[in-house]
Design a protein around this motif. Structure first.
Motif, short mmCIF file in Angstrom:
data_model
loop_
_atom_site.label_atom_id
_atom_site.label_comp_id
_atom_site.label_asym_id
_atom_site.label_seq_id
_atom_site.Cartn_x
_atom_site.Cartn_y
_atom_site.Cartn_z
N MET A 1 14.16 -17.98 -19.32
CA MET A 1 14.21 -17.30 -18.01
C MET A 1 14.00 -15.80 -18.18
N ASP A 2 14.59 -15.19 -19.23
CA ASP A 2 14.42 -13.76 -19.46
C ASP A 2 12.97 -13.42 -19.80
N ALA A 3 12.34 -14.29 -20.63
CA ALA A 3 10.93 -14.05 -20.96
C ALA A 3 10.04 -14.18 -19.72
N ALA A 4 10.35 -15.17 -18.86
CA ALA A 4 9.56 -15.32 -17.63
C ALA A 4 9.76 -14.13 -16.71
N ARG A 5 10.98 -13.61 -16.66
CA ARG A 5 11.21 -12.42 -15.81
C ARG A 5 10.43 -11.22 -16.33
N ARG A 6 10.41 -11.02 -17.66
CA ARG A 6 9.63 -9.92 -18.21
C ARG A 6 8.14 -10.08 -17.90
N TYR A 7 7.66 -11.32 -17.93
CA TYR A 7 6.26 -11.57 -17.59
C TYR A 7 5.98 -11.16 -16.14
N VAL A 8 6.89 -11.56 -15.22
CA VAL A 8 6.68 -11.25 -13.80
C VAL A 8 6.75 -9.74 -13.57
N VAL A 9 7.75 -9.06 -14.18
CA VAL A 9 7.89 -7.62 -13.98
C VAL A 9 6.66 -6.88 -14.52
N ALA A 10 6.15 -7.32 -15.67
CA ALA A 10 4.97 -6.66 -16.24
C ALA A 10 3.76 -6.81 -15.32
N ARG A 11 3.58 -8.01 -14.75
CA ARG A 11 2.41 -8.20 -13.86
C ARG A 11 2.58 -7.43 -12.55
N GLN A 12 3.81 -7.34 -12.05
CA GLN A 12 4.02 -6.54 -10.84
C GLN A 12 3.72 -5.07 -11.10
N ALA A 13 4.15 -4.55 -12.26
CA ALA A 13 3.84 -3.16 -12.60
C ALA A 13 2.34 -2.96 -12.78
N LEU A 14 1.66 -3.95 -13.38
CA LEU A 14 0.22 -3.84 -13.57
C LEU A 14 -0.50 -3.89 -12.23
N ASP A 15 -0.01 -4.70 -11.27
CA ASP A 15 -0.61 -4.72 -9.93
C ASP A 15 -0.48 -3.36 -9.25
N ALA A 16 0.70 -2.72 -9.40
CA ALA A 16 0.88 -1.41 -8.79
C ALA A 16 -0.07 -0.38 -9.39
N ILE A 17 -0.29 -0.45 -10.70
CA ILE A 17 -1.20 0.50 -11.36
C ILE A 17 -2.63 0.25 -10.93
N GLU A 18 -3.04 -1.03 -10.81
CA GLU A 18 -4.40 -1.32 -10.36
C GLU A 18 -4.62 -0.86 -8.91
N ASN A 19 -3.60 -1.03 -8.07
CA ASN A 19 -3.73 -0.54 -6.69
C ASN A 19 -3.86 0.98 -6.66
N ALA A 20 -3.10 1.66 -7.51
CA ALA A 20 -3.21 3.12 -7.58
C ALA A 20 -4.60 3.54 -8.03
N ALA A 21 -5.19 2.78 -8.96
CA ALA A 21 -6.55 3.10 -9.40
C ALA A 21 -7.56 2.84 -8.31
N LEU A 22 -7.38 1.77 -7.52
CA LEU A 22 -8.33 1.44 -6.46
C LEU A 22 -8.33 2.47 -5.34
N ILE A 23 -7.14 3.00 -5.00
CA ILE A 23 -7.08 3.96 -3.90
C ILE A 23 -7.29 5.39 -4.37
N GLY A 24 -7.61 5.55 -5.67
CA GLY A 24 -7.97 6.88 -6.17
C GLY A 24 -6.80 7.73 -6.58
N GLN A 25 -5.63 7.13 -6.90
CA GLN A 25 -4.49 7.93 -7.35
C GLN A 25 -4.52 8.20 -8.84
N ALA A 26 -5.41 7.53 -9.57
CA ALA A 26 -5.49 7.78 -11.01
C ALA A 26 -6.08 9.15 -11.25
N GLY A 27 -5.44 9.95 -12.09
CA GLY A 27 -5.90 11.30 -12.37
C GLY A 27 -6.61 11.40 -13.69
N GLN A 28 -7.13 12.60 -13.94
CA GLN A 28 -7.73 12.88 -15.23
C GLN A 28 -6.64 12.93 -16.29
N PRO A 29 -6.99 12.68 -17.55
CA PRO A 29 -5.96 12.74 -18.60
C PRO A 29 -5.36 14.13 -18.70
N GLN A 30 -4.20 14.33 -18.07
CA GLN A 30 -3.48 15.61 -18.10
C GLN A 30 -2.05 15.34 -18.52
#
Length: 569
Positions: free
Chosen positions: A515-544
């Protein structure tokens, strides 16, 4: 005259401040008023805690072994010194403040940290954090901040003789508690406050010291380097006429020069006469040139004064025309011609044409600039998407991010600090769907039966399961059917639904690691979805460089407990 500086802060900060002042050639006295020691503390319930609030580096230095249990939480540091101490101890610093505790908590709220755990001191002064969220700051639990005491600052004894030695010195105050104790010691020893100058690290510390001091200086920033710079300026400023010494300013202003200026002799008259003669000679040369030189506008005299008038005129014209450069075109007889009339209509047409061409160039330049800016934004968005997709591919394969970890932190650390932190932590212990399938197959015999049942209970369950009545369309409640549904959901990538089915099995208590491993899997994918959404809407910045500071992975990384699940990662 340079006054001595007294440093009252506890060790090890006292030694650092004194070393910085001595390096600048100042006289320093180290008189710590307090000694910091660790306090035994228990780890509170971490459910719902989003981050760790650190308002002093002492919490990191004296937190003890209990800090290992909270290192998975992002750290919110009140200043650069505290952030450096936290990063050195292995914490991931998400926010570094530049003001007081209230300012850094407000910034953490804006970045999505709703509830914080404050590692505080026992005798701390109210930080003002609670004032903004419903209490007085001494107990922040009702304002979304839970406090736990991890260290204490005990007062050290100080005799009256040492207190009286502070006269004519500049005393540095790093905390409100030190300021209040200094005022109490000075009053108890009968020392005149007007003989002591004070330099405080903030306005609150200066107010805690009270009034009546020779001077109270406030550092422009609440940091030790700013206070040291203020102390350097204050140490070199000393009263010329101190009332206690009976000085006399008037004596210092009665200056009588010892050397009298030399009188101007007769050489000055000779110099003036020569200057006047040179001026007159220059005027004569200019008059001669204006009459005799042709390029100066005059006529050149002929060499001889005899001959006929026509020959003389011809020679004069020939000599004059040899060096003449006309500024206007000459006519057939060599006479200057008048300039042709200016056609204003032609000039207006040319100006209009040039204005149109200039406007076209400006429009083209603006279009090129706009296209370049748009292309730059699209390139930044594409780079952010490529980094996010590469991170997802690495997670699906079960490998660590490697160089992608730095790229994700620099591009998304400011826009999505919490998602960035969770993604990097999950990638250091990656979990794949295949790992979850194999783990479920391994624990299947243990979770389909209840633990602790006797053989009579087992036979009773078998008899009860022979005939089961349920509504049409309702999923079967038989453990084997639930396990089969969990496997199908895993095959479809629906880990959260599969985790819910496993939680309803009779032996779910035996599936804690899964159950703990499955929870880590879900949390990681939710965080990755948030990062992909930020990249799609143009919130990703230059390497600073970003405030998020991740420690380097150690050879033996303990199990990281990620933050609780949240749909809005």
């Amino acid at each position: 005259m340079t006054r001595a500086i007294v440093v009252l802060r506890p060790e090890p900060g006292n030694a650092r401040t004194a070393a910085a002042l001595r390096a600048l050639g100042l006289t320093v006295r180290q008189v710590p008023l307090f000694a910091v020691r660790p306090v035994a503390w228990t780890i509170p319930e971490l459910t719902g805690i989003d981050g760790l609030l650190l308002t002093s580096a002492n919490a990191v230095r004296h937190g003890g072994a209990g800090l290992d249990a909270v290192k998975h939480l992002p750290a919110i540091a009140v200043g650069a010194t505290t952030a450096a101490a936290a990063a050195g101890a292995g914490f991931a610093v998400a926010v570094t403040g530049t003001g007081d505790a209230r300012a850094v908590v407000s910034e953490a709220r804006d970045r999505g940290f709703a509830r914080l755990l404050h590692l505080a001191g026992r005798d701390r002064s109210p930080t003002g954090v609670g004032d903004a969220y419903g209490n007085d700051g001494a107990d922040d639990s009702t304002g979304g901040i839970d406090s736990v005491i991890v260290y204490a600052s005990d007062a050290l004894p100080l005799d009256d003789a040492t207190t009286r030695s502070f006269e004519d010195c500049l005393v540095l105050l790093h905390s409100a508690r030190a300021a209040a104790r200094l005022a109490a010691l000075v009053d108890a020893a009968g020392v005149d406050r007007s003989r002591i100058a004070v330099a405080a690290i903030s306005e609150g510390v200066g107010e805690a010291a009270g009034r009546g001091w020779a001077s109270v200086s406030i550092a422009p920033q609440p940091s030790d380097p700013a206070l040291v710079a203020l102390a350097v300026a204050g140490a070199n400023t000393h009263a010329i006429d101190h009332p206690a010494r009976g000085g006399d300013k008037h004596v210092m202003s009665d200056y009588v020069p010892t050397d009298r200026p030399r009188a101007r002799g007769p050489k000055m008259g000779i110099i003036l006469a020569l200057t006047g003669l040179a001026f007159v000679a220059g005027l004569g040369l200019m008059a001669y040139a204006s009459r005799m030189l042709p390029w100066f506008g005059g006529t050149q005299a002929t060499a001889g004064s005899t001959g006929t008038g026509a020959a003389t005129t011809a020679q004069t014209q020939g000599a004059g025309s040899a060096g003449y450069i006309p500024s206007q075109p000459l006519g057939p007889n060599g006479e200057p011609q008048a300039a042709p009339p200016i056609d204003t209509a032609v000039l207006a047409t040319r100006e209009a044409t040039l204005a149109g061409q200039l406007a076209a160039l400006e429009a083209r330049t603006a279009a090129i600039t706009s296209d370049a800016a748009a292309a730059g934004g699209q390139a930044t968005r594409a780079e952010g998407l490529m980094v996010a997709f590469a991170a997802r591919r690495a997670l699906d394969r079960g490998v660590q991010l490697g160089y992608l970890e730095e790229q994700i932190r620099l591009r998304f650390g400011q826009a999505q600090p919490r998602a960035t932190m969770l993604l990097i932590q999950a990638a250091r212990q990656p979990v794949t769907l295949e790992d979850l399938r194999q783990g479920l197959d391994t624990i299947a015999p243990d979770i389909t039966t209840s633990t602790g049942e006797g053989w009579l209970d087992t036979i009773q369950h078998q008899i009860d399961s022979l005939i089961i009545l349920r509504k049409a369309g309702t999923p079967s409640q038989i453990p084997t059917d639930r396990l089969a549904r969990a496997r199908r959901l895993l095959g479809a990538g629906q880990v959260e639904a599969a985790r819910a089915e496993v939680a309803r099995l009779p032996g779910a208590t035996q599936a804690g690691n899964w159950m703990d491993a499955a929870r880590r899997y879900v949390v990681a994918r939710q965080a990755l979805d948030a990062i992909e959404n930020a990249a799609l809407i143009g919130q990703a910045g230059q390497p600073q460089p970003a405030p998020v500071v991740m420690p380097a992975p150690e050879p033996q990384t303990p199990a990281v407990e990620t933050a609780p699940e949240s749909p809005g990662v």
